[in-house]
Design a protein around this motif. Sequence first.
Motif, short mmCIF file in Angstrom:
data_model
loop_
_atom_site.label_atom_id
_atom_site.label_comp_id
_atom_site.label_asym_id
_atom_site.label_seq_id
_atom_site.Cartn_x
_atom_site.Cartn_y
_atom_site.Cartn_z
N VAL A 1 0.84 -1.20 0.00
CA VAL A 1 0.00 0.00 0.00
C VAL A 1 0.87 1.25 0.00
O VAL A 1 0.63 2.20 -0.75
N VAL A 2 1.92 1.25 0.84
CA VAL A 2 2.82 2.40 0.90
C VAL A 2 3.54 2.58 -0.43
O VAL A 2 3.65 3.70 -0.96
N MET A 3 4.02 1.46 -1.01
CA MET A 3 4.69 1.53 -2.29
C MET A 3 3.74 2.04 -3.38
O MET A 3 4.11 2.84 -4.23
N SER A 4 2.48 1.57 -3.33
CA SER A 4 1.48 2.01 -4.31
C SER A 4 1.26 3.51 -4.21
O SER A 4 1.19 4.21 -5.22
N GLU A 5 1.14 3.99 -2.96
CA GLU A 5 0.84 5.41 -2.74
C GLU A 5 2.01 6.29 -3.15
O GLU A 5 1.83 7.35 -3.77
N LEU A 6 3.23 5.87 -2.81
CA LEU A 6 4.40 6.71 -3.03
C LEU A 6 5.04 6.54 -4.41
O LEU A 6 5.60 7.48 -4.95
N VAL A 7 4.94 5.32 -4.96
CA VAL A 7 5.67 5.04 -6.21
C VAL A 7 4.73 4.67 -7.36
O VAL A 7 4.68 5.36 -8.38
N LEU A 8 3.97 3.58 -7.17
CA LEU A 8 3.20 3.03 -8.28
C LEU A 8 2.16 4.01 -8.79
O LEU A 8 2.05 4.22 -10.01
N ASN A 9 1.37 4.60 -7.89
CA ASN A 9 0.31 5.52 -8.34
C ASN A 9 0.89 6.74 -9.05
O ASN A 9 0.34 7.21 -10.05
N ASN A 10 2.02 7.24 -8.52
CA ASN A 10 2.66 8.39 -9.18
C ASN A 10 3.18 8.01 -10.55
O ASN A 10 3.08 8.79 -11.50
N ALA A 11 3.74 6.79 -10.65
CA ALA A 11 4.27 6.34 -11.94
C ALA A 11 3.14 6.19 -12.96
O ALA A 11 3.25 6.63 -14.11
N MET A 12 2.05 5.53 -12.53
CA MET A 12 0.92 5.33 -13.44
C MET A 12 0.26 6.67 -13.82
O MET A 12 -0.16 6.86 -14.97
N SER A 13 0.18 7.58 -12.87
CA SER A 13 -0.39 8.90 -13.17
C SER A 13 0.49 9.64 -14.17
O SER A 13 -0.01 10.29 -15.09
N TYR A 14 1.80 9.54 -13.97
CA TYR A 14 2.74 10.19 -14.90
C TYR A 14 2.56 9.63 -16.31
O TYR A 14 2.51 10.38 -17.29
N ILE A 15 2.45 8.30 -16.40
CA ILE A 15 2.27 7.66 -17.71
C ILE A 15 0.97 8.12 -18.35
O ILE A 15 0.93 8.49 -19.53
N GLY A 16 -0.13 8.09 -17.56
CA GLY A 16 -1.43 8.51 -18.09
C GLY A 16 -1.43 9.95 -18.54
O GLY A 16 -1.92 10.28 -19.64
N ASN A 17 -0.88 10.83 -17.71
CA ASN A 17 -0.82 12.26 -18.05
C ASN A 17 0.01 12.49 -19.31
O ASN A 17 -0.38 13.24 -20.21
N LYS A 18 1.15 11.82 -19.36
CA LYS A 18 2.08 12.04 -20.49
C LYS A 18 1.43 11.72 -21.83
O LYS A 18 1.46 12.54 -22.76
N TYR A 19 0.83 10.54 -21.95
CA TYR A 19 0.32 10.12 -23.25
C TYR A 19 -1.02 10.78 -23.58
O TYR A 19 -1.29 11.06 -24.75
N ALA A 20 -1.85 11.02 -22.58
CA ALA A 20 -3.11 11.71 -22.85
C ALA A 20 -2.85 13.14 -23.30
O ALA A 20 -3.50 13.65 -24.23
N ARG A 21 -1.88 13.80 -22.66
CA ARG A 21 -1.57 15.18 -23.04
C ARG A 21 -0.84 15.25 -24.37
O ARG A 21 -0.97 16.24 -25.11
N THR A 22 -0.12 14.20 -24.71
CA THR A 22 0.60 14.17 -25.98
C THR A 22 -0.35 13.96 -27.15
O THR A 22 -0.25 14.65 -28.18
#
Length: 515
Positions: A196-217
Motif C-alpha cells: 500500500v505504501v509503495m502504491s501510494e508513493l511510487v506506483l500511483n505516481n508512476a501510473m499517473s505520470y504515464i497517463g498524463n504524459k500520453y493523454a496530453r501528448t
Amino acid sequence: MRILLSLILFVSVSEFARCAEILAVVPSPFFSHQATFRPLWLKLAERGHKLTLITTDPMEPNENITQINYNGSYTIMNNKIGGVLKSNYNLFSIVLEFINASDEFMTYQFNHPGLMELLNSKKKFDLMLVELLMPGWPLLSVKFGCPFIGLSTMDGHQNMHAAVGNAIHPAIYPYADLGIGENPSLKDRLASTAFVVMSELVLNNAMSYIGNKYARTYIDKDLPDVRDVFSNVSMIFINSNPIFFPPRPVTPVTVNMGGGLHLKEPKKLEKDLQKYLDESKHGCIYVSFGTTVNSAYLSAEQKEIFTSVFKDMAPMRILWKFDEVNIANKPKNVEIRKWLPQQDVLRHPNLKAFITQGGLQSMEEAIDSAVPMLGMPFYGDQNNNVNKMAHKKFGLKLSPKEMTKETLKAALKEVLENPIYKKNIDKLSAISKDQPMKGLEKAVWWTEYVLRHGTQHLRSPSADIPLYQYYFLDVIAVLAICAYVMYKLTKYLFLSLVNVVRKLFNCFIVKKKKE
C-alpha cells in the motif's frame, strides 16, 4: 383516435429523451474483462442508449453500439509482458514490466486511429463508463465534458475505493494479487502494508505520470492531472462477490454487482457435445485454463502429467478446452476442443469436477452450476481466488509448478470422492443466487440514475479527507505530544517534590543531631 396517437407520440418522445450517448471504455487485453461487461452494453443498447465502445474484443454488430477495435493490445501484451506472466513472476515483476512496456502500449492506445477519429468528430457524450485499470483513460471524460463511472471486474483496488470514501485497510482488504489468505499473519500484514505504501508513493505516481504524459501528448496538452479527475468519479461499479471478498463498508456511490454479471440464460449444447456429455455415464471432468493461459504456459512435462493421469481415470471422461488439440499421447477418454460454451458445459448433470486456473469469472460460473473445483493458479488474482476456494472447502489448490502425477491424481480423487466439496459448493451456489436484484439490473438502474441526477448529493465527506486525517494520524500525533509533555511535566514535578522532601528531611535530621 387523435388522443391515442398523441399519447403514443408523447411516450415515444419521452423514451427518446431518456436515451443517452454513452462512451464505454474497457481497454485491458483480457477477454474475461470484456465479457464481464458485455451484458451491460447490450442491455443499455436494448433500452435505446447509443454506445461508443472501445474494446479489445468486439462483439456481434449492434445498431446502437459503435465499436472501436483495440485488439492490437493483445500483441503488445504478449510480446512485452507475456514472458513474465508465463514465468509466474510476482506482482512487482509484472508491474515493473508493464511500466517498461508502457511507451509502446500507451502510444498504441492513445494514438489509435479510432480514438483520433472519435476526437476529431467533436461528438458529445452524456456519460462515460471506464475500466479503472489502464492509466490515463478517465481524462477522456474531461475532453468530452461528461461525468464518468469507474468499472472493475473484481473488487476495486485501494485507490478506487479511496476515491469515493470507502473503508480501506491493508490487513482487512489486502490487494487481491498478493494472494493473502483469510487470517493474515504478521508477515502478510507487513507485506500488504508495504505494498500500500509503495502504491501510494511510487506506483500511483508512476501510473499517473504515464497517463498524463500520453493523454496530453495525443489528446490535449491542457488536460488536468489524472489524479484530480480520478477523485471526481461519479460512481464505481465493482464485481465483488461476497464469497471471494470480505464485506466492506461502502458509500452510496459504490454499486456492488455481486458477481455473475456475465452469467447467461442456459442454451442448448450442440448435438455432438450434448451426446458426448450425455454418454459420460461415469462422470466427466471439465478442464479449462481460461482465455489467456494457453499451451505455451505448460511445459512438455506438465502436459504429459495431465494426459497420463487422465488416461488412468478412464472410464471417466475428460472434456478439455485447450488450443493444442492434437496434444501428444492424448488418451481415448479425453476430448479436446479449442472453444467450448463453458457455462452450459458446467450446467450438465454429468459434470463432476472443474480444473480451472482460478479466474474470477470461471469460478463464479462453476459456483452457479455447483461444480467442485481443482484450482491451478498461474498469475494475477488467480492465486488469491484459489486460496479462498481451498479455505472455504469448495475446491482444492494445486500449484502448476508443484504438480506431479501423484499430487494431481490425489487431488482429483479428493475432490471427486469427498462429499464435503460438493456440499459446500451447493450451499454457496444457493447463497450467490439468493439476491433481491440481479447485478445487471443494478448496473443498468444506477447508470440511468447518474444520467438523470448525477451523484454529487451522494458523495461522502470521507472521500475528500487526506489519509493522515482518515487514520487520525494528526490526532494521534497531538495526543502523543500532549502525553509526552504531561509525562515530562509530571516527572519534573515529581522530582522537584522529591527534592523538596529530601531537603526538608535532611534539615530535620541536622536539627535532630544538633539537639
